[in-house]
Design a protein around this motif. Structure first.
Motif, short mmCIF file in Angstrom:
data_model
loop_
_atom_site.label_atom_id
_atom_site.label_comp_id
_atom_site.label_asym_id
_atom_site.label_seq_id
_atom_site.Cartn_x
_atom_site.Cartn_y
_atom_site.Cartn_z
N ALA A 1 11.14 -5.72 1.12
CA ALA A 1 11.68 -6.04 -0.23
C ALA A 1 10.94 -7.08 -1.12
N ARG A 2 9.75 -7.73 -0.47
CA ARG A 2 9.04 -8.33 -1.28
C ARG A 2 7.95 -7.43 -1.88
N ALA A 3 7.79 -6.13 -1.69
CA ALA A 3 7.19 -5.29 -2.23
C ALA A 3 7.73 -5.12 -3.61
N PRO A 4 7.07 -4.76 -4.65
CA PRO A 4 7.59 -4.50 -5.98
C PRO A 4 8.55 -3.02 -5.85
N ARG A 5 9.81 -3.18 -6.69
CA ARG A 5 10.45 -1.89 -6.51
C ARG A 5 9.74 -0.74 -7.17
N GLN A 6 8.76 -0.75 -7.90
CA GLN A 6 8.08 0.31 -8.59
C GLN A 6 7.29 1.15 -7.16
N ALA A 7 6.85 0.28 -6.33
CA ALA A 7 6.12 0.74 -5.11
C ALA A 7 7.23 1.50 -4.28
N TYR A 8 8.20 0.86 -3.96
CA TYR A 8 9.35 1.62 -3.21
C TYR A 8 9.82 2.92 -3.93
N GLN B 1 8.11 4.83 -5.78
CA GLN B 1 6.70 5.61 -5.97
C GLN B 1 6.94 6.45 -4.45
N VAL B 2 6.94 5.60 -3.45
CA VAL B 2 7.10 6.16 -2.11
C VAL B 2 8.12 7.21 -1.89
N ARG B 3 9.64 6.78 -2.27
CA ARG B 3 10.58 7.88 -2.36
C ARG B 3 10.32 9.22 -3.08
N ALA B 4 9.75 8.87 -4.23
CA ALA B 4 9.57 10.15 -4.88
C ALA B 4 8.45 11.02 -4.41
N GLU B 5 7.52 10.42 -3.62
CA GLU B 5 6.29 11.42 -3.31
C GLU B 5 6.86 11.94 -1.72
N VAL B 6 7.90 11.45 -1.25
CA VAL B 6 8.32 12.20 0.08
C VAL B 6 9.79 12.72 0.08
N ALA B 7 10.18 12.85 -1.49
CA ALA B 7 11.39 13.45 -1.47
C ALA B 7 11.74 14.71 -0.91
N ASP B 8 10.54 15.54 -1.19
CA ASP B 8 10.92 16.83 -0.58
C ASP B 8 10.65 16.95 0.90
N ASN B 9 10.55 16.16 1.69
CA ASN B 9 10.02 16.02 3.09
C ASN B 9 11.51 15.58 3.80
N PRO B 10 12.13 16.76 4.49
CA PRO B 10 13.28 16.53 5.30
C PRO B 10 13.20 15.74 6.42
N ASN C 1 1.04 -1.23 0.03
CA ASN C 1 -0.03 -0.18 0.08
C ASN C 1 0.94 1.56 0.08
N PRO C 2 1.46 1.38 -1.07
CA PRO C 2 2.39 2.75 -1.11
C PRO C 2 1.70 4.11 -0.87
N GLU C 3 0.41 4.23 -1.27
CA GLU C 3 -0.33 5.41 -1.11
C GLU C 3 -0.41 5.72 0.39
N GLY C 4 -0.85 4.31 1.29
CA GLY C 4 -1.22 4.60 2.59
C GLY C 4 0.27 4.97 3.26
N ILE C 5 1.41 4.55 2.77
CA ILE C 5 2.60 4.68 3.36
C ILE C 5 2.80 6.15 3.14
N VAL C 6 2.76 6.70 2.04
CA VAL C 6 2.98 8.34 1.87
C VAL C 6 1.97 8.86 2.73
N GLN C 7 0.64 8.58 2.86
CA GLN C 7 -0.16 9.41 3.56
C GLN C 7 0.42 9.25 5.15
N GLN C 8 0.57 8.12 5.55
CA GLN C 8 1.01 7.96 7.05
C GLN C 8 2.30 8.81 7.06
N ALA C 9 3.30 8.80 6.37
CA ALA C 9 4.65 9.44 6.66
C ALA C 9 4.25 10.98 6.65
N ARG C 10 3.41 11.48 5.90
CA ARG C 10 3.02 12.98 5.66
C ARG C 10 2.29 13.35 7.17
N GLN C 11 1.46 12.47 7.43
CA GLN C 11 0.68 12.81 8.63
C GLN C 11 1.64 12.95 10.04
#
Length: 525
Positions: free
Chosen positions: A37-44, A46-55, A13-23
Motif C-alpha cells: 500500500a506504500r506504492a502509488p495507487r496509480q501503480a496498483y 496499472q497492474v490490475r488493468a494490464e492483467v485484467a484479461d488473465n484469469p 516496479n509495476p512493469e516488472g510485476i506485470v511481466q512476472q505475472a505473465r511469465q
C-alpha cells in the motif's frame, strides 16, 4: 500434475510485476498479487488493468502498508494466500515469491519436482536451539512486545525494549507451540495452507502473539506448519536460491550469471536486478519452455565466497593462533615445501626421503587423508591439526626423534607459514613454482568446489582468469613476505638452476642436491 499458485509480494516496479505475472501464468500456473500500500495507487491500477484479461491472476482483497520486520508482511502474505485459495481451486501448491524472484528452472521441471514428493518445503529450525539468527536480538524477538519498527524508529524501538526488560514485562510463548524459524520463501501444499488458515481462525491468541513479535515472517508460517504437519512431510529447506554478503545484504544477480543460476539446486532465485533485462527475459522464456536437461552442480555459494574473498589480506573469520605461546623448540628446524601442485611436491618429497634421512610429511594441514602416526587424536581431523598446529609439529619431532622435519603446504596457507616463522625454531621455505595450463586450473576448480563436475564451458571460461590470478597472487604474497631462508625452484628451470636452492634448503651437498633436482618426471602433471 502439480499446479502452482505463486504468492507474489511486491513493493514497486509495476512493469516488472506485470511481466512476472505473465511469465509465471503463461503455462497454466496461477499468481496472487499483493502490492504494498506504500506504492502509488496509480501503480496498483496499472497492474490490475494490464492483467485484467488473465484469469490466472488475482489480487489480495485489500492492500496493507508493509514494513520490514513487521507483522504487516505476514498479513500481506495471508491476504494473498486467502485470495489464491478462493480463486484457484485447482492449485496444488502455494509458492512464496517477491518481485525480485525469478524461476531458474522450467515449469515442466518444477511441476515434476513437486510431483515426486508429497511434502512441504519450508525452512523450519528450532528458534532457541538453532544458530539460524547470526546477529542482533534473539529471544527478545518473542518474549517482549514490539509495536515500533527497529529500522525506521530505532530509538523508540530500543527504548520500549529496555523498558520492558526493566519492568519485567516478559510474556509467555503459547505453551503448545514450539517456535521455529527459517526463510520466508516457502512452497506449501494446498492442504497445509488450508490447515494454517483454519488454525489462525481458531487460535486468535496465537495470531495476537505473532502480531507483536519482531520479524514474524521468519517464524509465523515456520511454526504453524511444524505444528500442523507430520515431521516426515516437511523438507526443511527453501526452493529459492539466495545468498547474503558478509554484511547481511542479499546478493543481486545480473545478466552474466544466467548459467550460474541454472546450475543451482533450486527452482527460483532471489534477487534478480531490475536492470538485468536480458536475464529477466531469458529466465521468463525458460520457465515457459519444456526444458528438463538441467545439470545441477550447486557451486554458487562457495564460488561467491571465493570471488568476494580475493584481494583481502586479513579475512573475516580467519583462523586464530591459539598457541602463539607454544614453541617448537629453539633447536628444531622446520622445512616447508610450498607448492600449489600437490603431486609435484609429493614427488619431490619422495626423492628427498630417498636421498636423505630427513623425516617428511606431505600436506598434513591441507589433505584430510595424509598419513600421520597416532598422536592421541590430535591428528584425527584437519580442524584439530590446524587449531593445534604447533603442538602437532612438536609431537612429530618427538615421534621421529629428529631435530629436522619437512612438511608440505599449499601456497594459499600463508597464515600457517607466518605462524611457524614467528616461532623460536628455525624455519626454511622452498617454493616450487609451476606453470598452470587451463586443464589443470579447471581440475583444481572442480576439486575444491569452485565449479561443479558438470559446470558449463561458458561458466568455466569466465572463472579461469580469476583462478589464474589467484594462484599468481598466492605466490606473490609469499615472496612479498620476505621470509628468511627462502628458496625457489621452478619447472621453467633445469636441474642446474634448481640444484642450488635445493641444496640451501636441505643443507646437503651439491651432489645430493643435484640428484634430487634430477628426479625423473618431477614436474610432469
Amino acid at each position: 500434475m502439480a499446479r502452482i499458485a505463486f504468492i507474489l509480494l511486491c513493493h514497486k516496479n509495476p512493469e516488472g510485476i506485470v511481466q512476472q505475472a505473465r511469465q509465471l501464468s503463461a503455462v497454466g500456473d496461477f499468481v496472487s498479487i499483493h502490492l504494498d500500500a506504500r506504492a502509488p495507487r496509480q501503480a496498483y491500477l496499472q497492474v490490475r488493468a494490464e492483467v485484467a484479461d488473465n484469469p490466472n491472476v488475482t489480487f489480495a482483497r485489500r492492500r496493507v502498508r508493509c514494513g520490514w520486520g513487521e507483522w504487516s508482511l505476514v498479513q500481506a502474505t495471508i491476504l494473498a494466500v486467502e485470495a489464491a485459495v478462493e480463486a484457484f481451486p485447482r492449485a496444488t501448491h502455494f509458492y512464496m515469491v517477491s518481485g525480485d524472484c525469478m524461476a531458474i528452472k522450467s515449469a515442466a521441471y518444477a511441476h515434476r519436482f513437486l510431483d515426486e514428493r508429497d511434502v512441504d518445503y519450508i525452512e523450519s529450525f528450532d528458534f532457541f536451539e538453532s544458530d539460524w539468527i547470526k546477529t542482533g536480538i534473539k529471544e527478545e524477538r518473542l518474549i517482549y512486545r514490539h509495536i515500533f519498527n527497529e529500522r525506521t524508529q530505532k530509538k523508540v524501538f530500543y527504548w520500549m525494549l529496555d523498558a520492558q526488560r526493566r519492568l519485567g514485562l516478559r510474556r509467555r510463548i503459547p505453551a503448545d507451540l514450539q517456535v521455529m524459524i527459517g526463510s520466508q520463501w516457502w512452497c506449501l501444499r494446498r492442504r497445509t495452507v488450508e490447515a494454517v488458515l483454519a488454525f489462525a481462525r481458531a487460535r486468535p491468541d496465537v495470531v495476537r502473539f505473532f502480531r507483536t513479535s519482531w520479524i514474524p515472517d521468519e517464524t509465523y508460517f515456520q511454526t504453524l506448519v511444524r505444528h500442523l504437519v507430520p515431521e516426515q512431510e516437511i523438507i526443511s529447506r527453501t526452493l529459492t536460491f539466495l545468498m547474503f554478503s558478509d554484511y547481511g545484504m542479499p546478493v543481486t544477480f545480473y545478466n552474466d550469471q544466467y548459467d550460474l543460476l541454472l546450475s543451482q539446486d533450486a527452482l527460483f532465485a532471489r534477487k534478480i536486478s531490475p536492470d538485468a533485462q536480458d536475464l529477466r527475459k531469458r529466465l521468463g522464456d525458460l520457465y515457459a519452455s519444456d526444458r528438463q536437461d538441467f545439470v545441477v552442480s550447486g557451486e554458487g555459494r562457495r564460488l561467491f565466497q571465493f570471488l568476494t574473498g580475493r584481494g583481502r589480506i586479513g579475512r573475516r573469520f580467519a583462523p586464530r593462533f591459539w598457541e602463539t605461546e607454544t614453541s617448537l623448540g629453539r633447536d628444531k628446524e622446520l622445512l616447508i615445501v610450498a607448492c600449489k601442485k600437490w603431486h609435484v611436491a609429493k614427488r619431490l618429497l619422495g626423492s628427498i626421503k630417498h636421498h636423505t634421512n630427513i623425516p617428511a610429511i606431505d600436506y598434513l594441514f591441507n589433505e584430510a587423508d595424509t598419513w600421520l602416526p597416532d598422536l592421541g587424536g590430535i591428528q584425527s581431523t584437519l580442524e584439530k591439526r590446524t587449531r593445534h598446529r604447533r603442538a602437532l609439529i612438536r609431537m612429530l619431532f618427538e615421534y621421529f626423534e629428529s631435530d629436522r622435519l619437512i612438511i608440505c603446504l599449499d601456497t594459499a596457507s600463508i597464515d600457517l607459514m607466518h605462524d611457524f616463522y614467528s616461532d623460536r625454531s628455525t624455519t626454511r621455505l622452498l617454493e616450487i613454482s609451476c606453470t598452470f595450463d587451463d586443464g589443470y586450473l579447471i581440475g583444481h576448480a572442480k576439486r575444491v568446489g569452485l565449479a561443479g563436475a558438470d559446470a558449463s564451458p561458458e561458466a568455466i571460461e569466465r572463472l579461469l582468469p580469476t583462478i589464474r590470478h589467484d594462484v599468481v597472487y598466492e605466490s606473490e604474497r609469499i615472496r612479498d613476505s620476505n621470509f628468511a631462508h627462502y628458496n625457489r625452484i621452478s619447472d621453467r628451470q633445469g636441474p642446474d638452476d634448481n640444484t642450488g636452492p635445493i641444496g640451501r634448503f636441505l643443507s646437503v651437498s651439491g651432489e645430493v642436491a643435484r640428484d634430487i633436482a634430477e628426479t625423473p618426471h618431477l614436474f610432469v602433471d
